[in-house]
Design a protein around this motif. Structure first.
Motif, mmCIF file in Angstrom:
data_model
loop_
_atom_site.group_PDB
_atom_site.id
_atom_site.type_symbol
_atom_site.label_atom_id
_atom_site.label_comp_id
_atom_site.label_asym_id
_atom_site.label_seq_id
_atom_site.Cartn_x
_atom_site.Cartn_y
_atom_site.Cartn_z
ATOM 1 N N LEU A 66 43.242 35.973 69.199
ATOM 2 C CA LEU A 66 41.883 35.599 69.198
ATOM 3 C C LEU A 66 41.047 36.686 69.103
ATOM 4 C CD1 LEU A 66 41.925 32.461 71.296
ATOM 5 C CD2 LEU A 66 42.049 32.641 68.742
ATOM 6 N N ILE B 208 38.456 32.148 66.250
ATOM 7 C CA ILE B 208 38.540 31.027 66.853
ATOM 8 C C ILE B 208 38.684 29.861 65.719
ATOM 9 C CG2 ILE B 208 37.276 29.512 68.270
ATOM 10 C CD1 ILE B 208 36.114 31.642 69.729
ATOM 11 N N LEU C 1 41.950 28.147 66.214
ATOM 12 C CA LEU C 1 42.448 27.902 67.484
ATOM 13 C C LEU C 1 43.074 26.363 67.524
ATOM 14 C CD1 LEU C 1 43.435 28.523 70.413
ATOM 15 C CD2 LEU C 1 41.053 28.338 70.933
ATOM 16 N N TYR D 122 32.398 33.349 72.449
ATOM 17 C CA TYR D 122 33.653 33.392 72.502
ATOM 18 C C TYR D 122 34.393 32.737 73.464
ATOM 19 C CZ TYR D 122 38.079 36.153 72.207
ATOM 20 O OH TYR D 122 39.141 36.579 71.932
ATOM 21 N N ARG E 233 33.469 29.078 74.042
ATOM 22 C CA ARG E 233 34.232 28.101 72.948
ATOM 23 C C ARG E 233 35.593 28.152 72.960
ATOM 24 N NH1 ARG E 233 33.811 28.496 67.312
ATOM 25 N NH2 ARG E 233 34.674 26.357 67.320
ATOM 26 N N ILE E 234 36.347 29.009 73.425
ATOM 27 C CA ILE E 234 37.882 28.894 73.744
ATOM 28 C C ILE E 234 37.987 28.003 74.882
ATOM 29 C CG2 ILE E 234 39.838 30.223 74.681
ATOM 30 C CD1 ILE E 234 38.741 32.941 73.100
#
Ligand code: BGC
Length: 408
Positions: A32, A38, A50, A109, A112-113
């Protein structure tokens, strides 16, 4: 997708075709490496995002299981710190601390992950997260020597703040196993560098959560995207072999000559420093096989004639010549080393380390540009290399042909 592209380019050789087909089955990590990674761009024919990768892992797990689900692991690399990789130029990335990069890193980042990984649909996966290769080790070893970005991320606490945020967020997810990047033996192996690293990582992990629990990480990942061998088969790291000067300049008094001796040593030192006994390691073996025709086949009087690491200097990291795929990925690879969780392919073999084009000095949209380590001034670097992360067919083939153990 990239392997399929290489397959179309080797049709004239049955041997190469077989190698490329075998390589298509190697599990590699998902990098990533920018915010856009993502989501990916699968719907328009681009890379999987992802969610696509996690869905594919769940589908594979179901296909391989009976009525009870078998364990399934997916490997991710969290790699988008502001001012990333402060001592080099090839992969500095899209975020800058001067331009609100820390807020973007956290909200666009990491948050969100973390939200995606927390979805109930993925609760049955074991998610391995390799956290931020290169940056923190670069800061540890490159402060105060004229590398201005390293000095600035150190004084502003950019890496510490970013990594602690990541550790904190992901520590709440029980099925996420975090491994911090611990560089490799040719970088942090010296006694003084290891001491610095143990101190630095302890403070880093301790400060990530209010409880200061050092057990929030599963352990450390060594050799990510590097070429350092697991084991030098014909000699050890005793003084006579590592001394500087004469013909044994290569190790410069660094007794950690390979990744097994390095991770063994780190494991006992980290535990002595207060990390829990469960502390474990994974080692990137994607490109450390050194099986080219230049590989020495037995002991010799001179270290330089028997080392399988054929680099001109151990610090060379960019698209290194004469390298090959190493030990295939597998869990619990060594019964005598229970702290070794797995050999893994973190760096996908065939993905470039950086462009060899010395005119590419302006960072592109992903923050990629020329670093002298990748240019013709470095005897170890392959020519014709595209930007970091892009597919480098010639390197891919070289790695397959020079695999050790050989690919069957
Ligand atoms: C690049 C990333 C890439 C990774 C894996 C890094 O050097 O900067 O963009 O995803 O390598 O190939």
């Amino acid at each position: 997708m990239q392997v399929a592209q290489s397959l179309t380019r080797v049709t004239a050789s049955a041997t190469d075709t077989a190698l490329v087909k075998a390589a298509a089955k190697f599990p590699t990590a998902v990098w990533l490496d920018r915010i856009a990674a993502i989501d990916g761009a699968k719907s328009t024919g681009g890379a999987m995002g992802l969610v696509d990768h996690l869905d594919a892992a769940v589908a594979q797990q179901k296909a391989q299981s009976g009525s009870t689900l078998k364990p399934m692991t997916i490997q991710l690399v969290v790699y988008d710190l502001p001012d990333r990789d402060c001592a080099a130029l090839a992969s500095n990335g899209e975020l800058s601390s001067a331009n609100d990069g820390m807020t973007k890193y956290k909200t666009l980042y990491i948050d969100r992950i973390a939200e995606i990984l927390a979805r109930p649909a993925y609760a049955g996966l074991r998610i391995v997260a390799v956290i931020e290769p290169d940056s923190f080790p670069n800061m540890l070893t490159n402060v105060g020597i004229g590398k201005t970005v390293c000095d600035s991320v150190n004084s502003k606490g950019v890496y510490v703040q970013g990594i602690q945020y990541t550790l904190n967020k992901l520590s709440t997810l029980k099925n996420v196993y975090m491994y911090l990047d611990i560089a490799h033996s040719g970088w942090l192996g010296w006694d003084n560098n290891r001491a610095k690293a143990i101190d630095g990582f302890k403070t880093l992990v301790k400060g990530a959560t209010p409880s200061g629990n050092l057990g929030i990480i599963r352990g450390f990942a060594s050799n990510t995207a590097n070429y350092t061998p697991l084991d030098e088969p014909y000699f050890d790291g005793t003084d006579n072999n590592v001394k500087s000067g004469g013909t044994t300049e290569f190790y410069e008094w660094n007794r950690m000559i390979d990744e097994l001796s390095y991770t063994d040593k780190l494991r006992s030192e980290f535990v002595a420093a207060g990390f829990p006994d469960t502390l474990s390691f994974i080692i990137d073996t994607s490109r450390n096989g050194w099986g080219s025709p230049k590989r020495p086949t037995g002991p010799a009087a001179d270290v330089d004639d028997m080392r399988i690491d054929r680099r001109a200097a151990r610090g060379n990291w960019c698209n290194v010549k004469d390298t090959g795929i190493g030990e295939r990925p597998r869990a619990n690879p060594d019964a005598t080393r229970t702290h070794l969780d797995a050999f893994v392919f973190v760096k996908p073999p065939g993905a470039s380390d950086g462009t060899s084009d010395s005119t590419a000095t302006t960072p592109n949209a992903e923050g990629k540009r020329f670093d002298a380590m990748c240019g013709s001034g470095n005897v170890d670097a392959l020519s014709g290399a595209p930007h970091a992360g892009q597919w480098f067919h010639d390197q891919f083939l070289m790695l397959l042909r020079n695999a050790s153990p050989a690919i069957k």
